[in-house]
Design a protein around this motif. Structure first.
Motif, PDB file in Angstrom:
ATOM      1  N   GLY A   1       0.818  -1.218   0.000  1.00  0.00           N
ATOM      2  CA  GLY A   1       0.000   0.000   0.000  1.00  0.00           C
ATOM      3  C   GLY A   1       0.851   1.267   0.000  1.00  0.00           C
ATOM      4  N   GLY A   2       0.200   2.407  -0.151  1.00  0.00           N
ATOM      5  CA  GLY A   2       0.900   3.700  -0.065  1.00  0.00           C
ATOM      6  C   GLY A   2       1.527   4.096  -1.382  1.00  0.00           C
TER       7      GLY A   2
ATOM      8  N   ASN B   1       6.910   6.283  12.618  1.00  0.00           N
ATOM      9  CA  ASN B   1       5.572   6.848  12.431  1.00  0.00           C
ATOM     10  C   ASN B   1       5.129   7.736  13.590  1.00  0.00           C
TER      11      ASN B   1
ATOM     12  N   TRP C   1       7.523  10.959  11.458  1.00  0.00           N
ATOM     13  CA  TRP C   1       6.422  11.348  10.571  1.00  0.00           C
ATOM     14  C   TRP C   1       5.744  12.623  11.083  1.00  0.00           C
TER      15      TRP C   1
ATOM     16  N   ASP D   1      13.170   6.810   2.211  1.00  0.00           N
ATOM     17  CA  ASP D   1      12.278   7.277   3.266  1.00  0.00           C
ATOM     18  C   ASP D   1      12.807   7.297   4.702  1.00  0.00           C
ATOM     19  N   TYR D   2      11.893   7.760   5.563  1.00  0.00           N
ATOM     20  CA  TYR D   2      12.252   8.162   6.927  1.00  0.00           C
ATOM     21  C   TYR D   2      12.504   6.987   7.863  1.00  0.00           C
TER      22      TYR D   2
ATOM     23  N   ARG E   1      -2.050   2.535   9.511  1.00  0.00           N
ATOM     24  CA  ARG E   1      -1.264   2.559  10.755  1.00  0.00           C
ATOM     25  C   ARG E   1      -2.134   2.507  12.012  1.00  0.00           C
TER      26      ARG E   1
END
Ligand code: G6P
Length: 487
Positions: A30-31, A100, A104, A156-157, A329
């Motif tokens: 997903g995403g 997250n 985030w 990404d993070y 999430r």
């Protein structure tokens, strides 16, 4: 010669599950990130390293003995996949608490600093035993796959620390990192303790290239490197010198796979969903499509829609907001609460205005991609009012797929705004009046102007599709490969 690519991201391009008959199935991850990166699989020789996120992923990882194995993308392209089954407690610290729960929120400016964050002993343990450990595991997997011909593309993070571990072991490795979310300004990073914010910036500076979707985030990153870890910035404003190495900070906007979306327009499941939308279609259809993420600004979106109905009673009974929300999430309390509050807000607006069988908000909370594509085809207005967003591919997907000269009302803080500003109706994501007015302007804009804007936006996306972004990544790597490098 093209290099072998080692792509590294927390969520992989597919994840495994079981169908009702008990057979193993691979599902698309997903995403937006995983969706867009699938474009990479058609290229060259790719080994993808990702976390095992489902039970079935862990079973697959165990069967492979932790090594990489051959897989096939949906379009038949072949690649190798290496799934990392992290200890559950370490992974929770890494994914829920740090990536997250903190990074985030920080990077989307979501913290109200009067009360958040509260970084207690749990957070410090999660950083040390979760974020650091899992990043080290990713780095070990990269080192196991790395040879002279490979270039590494971190994403990404989740993975800010991994490049430094790899660099320490192989000083000559070719490393790139793409950050898909905003980079806040240096001052806001002070919400994170010095050791951690410095580790984040040092980790990224262990790469040869660090990429962002817009110059806005790229420039913030460069400035933060200067202020937070004392890096030197060359006159070009994009070459950062740190600890005797040069790092290029670049801006390449990601985009969508236009061929995929072109084919989806006539996909059987999409057509069926479209018939369902058409059967209930009001005179004006406003659509929003989002993961249930606080950064997406879903609650203010419902309030702005409420304001539109308040200020324009003539629209009552004639306009519906179709809100397609993909639960995201939900192991995080803040996300669970946000979804609850968003649903309650939609209900409140419905209770206030519903009349004669008409309901202003039509809320769907589930992952239904065919329905999303059908809604893209049918909207008159697509509301994308994100608080902050690295890019926001919904805006590009919608602009490309729409068949009704629909317009996008787009947050000025979404990365996509830098490219699409000319053709969208811009809105400030905090200003309810501005968003309500934007919705009104977009709904009532003369037909010819709507057509001009919507076809120009679609043409732009067609021209700047995912292949252009992938090419930009490969060009960066080719450029670096020019210099002889010992791994
Ligand atoms: C954003 C992030 C991605 C992430 C995706 C979905 O697009 O940039 O890195 O994969 O959201 O989030 P999830 O936590 O489900 O992977």
């Amino acid at each position: 010669m093209a290099r072998r690519l080692i792509v590294v991201s927390n969520r992989g391009p597919l994840s495994y599950g079981r169908d009702p008959s008990g057979a193993r199935v691979a599902r698309r991850g997903g995403g937006g990130l995983a969706t867009a990166l699938r474009g990479l699989l058609r290229r060259d020789d790719v080994t993808w390293i990702a976390s095992a996120m489902t039970d079935e992923d862990r079973a697959v990882a165990a069967e492979a003995g932790g090594a990489s194995f051959a897989e096939e993308g949906r379009d038949g392209s072949s690649f190798r996949l290496r799934l990392l089954a992290h200890p559950p407690a370490a992974y929770a610290g890494f994914y829920d608490t740090v990536a997250n729960g903190a990074l985030w929120f920080l990077q989307h400016y979501l913290w109200g600093l009067a009360s958040e964050p509260e970084l207690g002993a749990d957070f410090h343990a999660a950083w040390r035993d979760g974020y650091e450990r899992v990043n080290e595991t990713f780095a070990d997997a990269v080192l196991a796959e790395l040879d002279d011909d490979a270039a590494v593309c971190f994403h990404d993070y989740h993975l800010y620390l991994a490049p430094a571990f790899v660099r320490a072991a192989r000083p000559g490795a070719l490393l790139t990192h793409f950050v898909h979310i905003p980079w806040p300004d240096a001052e806001y990073w002070h919400a994170l303790p010095e050791a951690y914010r410095s580790a984040v910036h040092r980790g990224l500076l262990a790469n040869d290239v660090v990429g962002f979707h817009t110059e806005r985030w790229r420039d913030n990153f460069v400035e933060a490197c200067r202020e937070l870890v004392g890096a030197d910035v060359a006159d070009d404003g994009t070459t950062v010198r740190f600890e005797d190495r040069e790092v290029r900070a670049v801006a390449h906007p990601i985009s969508i796979d236009v061929e995929e979306f072109e084919a989806l327009r006539d996909d059987a499941a999409v057509l069926e969903e479209e018939r369902a939308i058409l059967a209930r279609r009001p005179e004006y259809l406003v659509v929003r499509v989002d993961r249930t993420d606080p950064s997406k600004n879903i609650i203010r979106g419902f309030r702005a829609f409420e304001l539109l109905l308040e200020e324009h009673p003539e629209l009552r009974g004639r306009v519906v907001m179709l809100a397609l929300l993909d639960p995201s999430r939900q192991t995080l309390r803040a996300y669970e609460d946000y979804l609850e509050r968003a649903s309650a807000e939609a209900q409140r607006v419905n209770e206030r205005f519903a009349a004669d069988g008409w309901q202003p908000v039509d809320l769907h909370v589930r992952d239904n991609f065919p329905q999303t594509v059908a809604a893209y085809k049918q909207f008159d207005v697509l509301l994308v009012n994100a608080i902050y967003d690295g890019m926001n591919l919904v805006a590009k997907e919608g602009a490309f797929v729409n068949t009704r000269d629909g317009l996008v009302v787009l947050s000025e803080n979404a990365g996509a705004h830098a490219e699409l500003a000319e053709w969208v109706v811009s809105a400030n994501p905090f200003d309810l009046e501005d968003q309500a007015e934007g919705l009104y302007r977009a709904l009532t804009m003369p037909a010819e102007e709507r057509r001009r804007r919507s076809s120009a936006a679609a043409a732009y996306v067609r021209e700047h599709d995912i292949d252009a972004w992938v090419d930009a990544q490969l060009d960066e790597i080719a450029r670096l490969s020019g210099a002889s490098r010992a791994v």
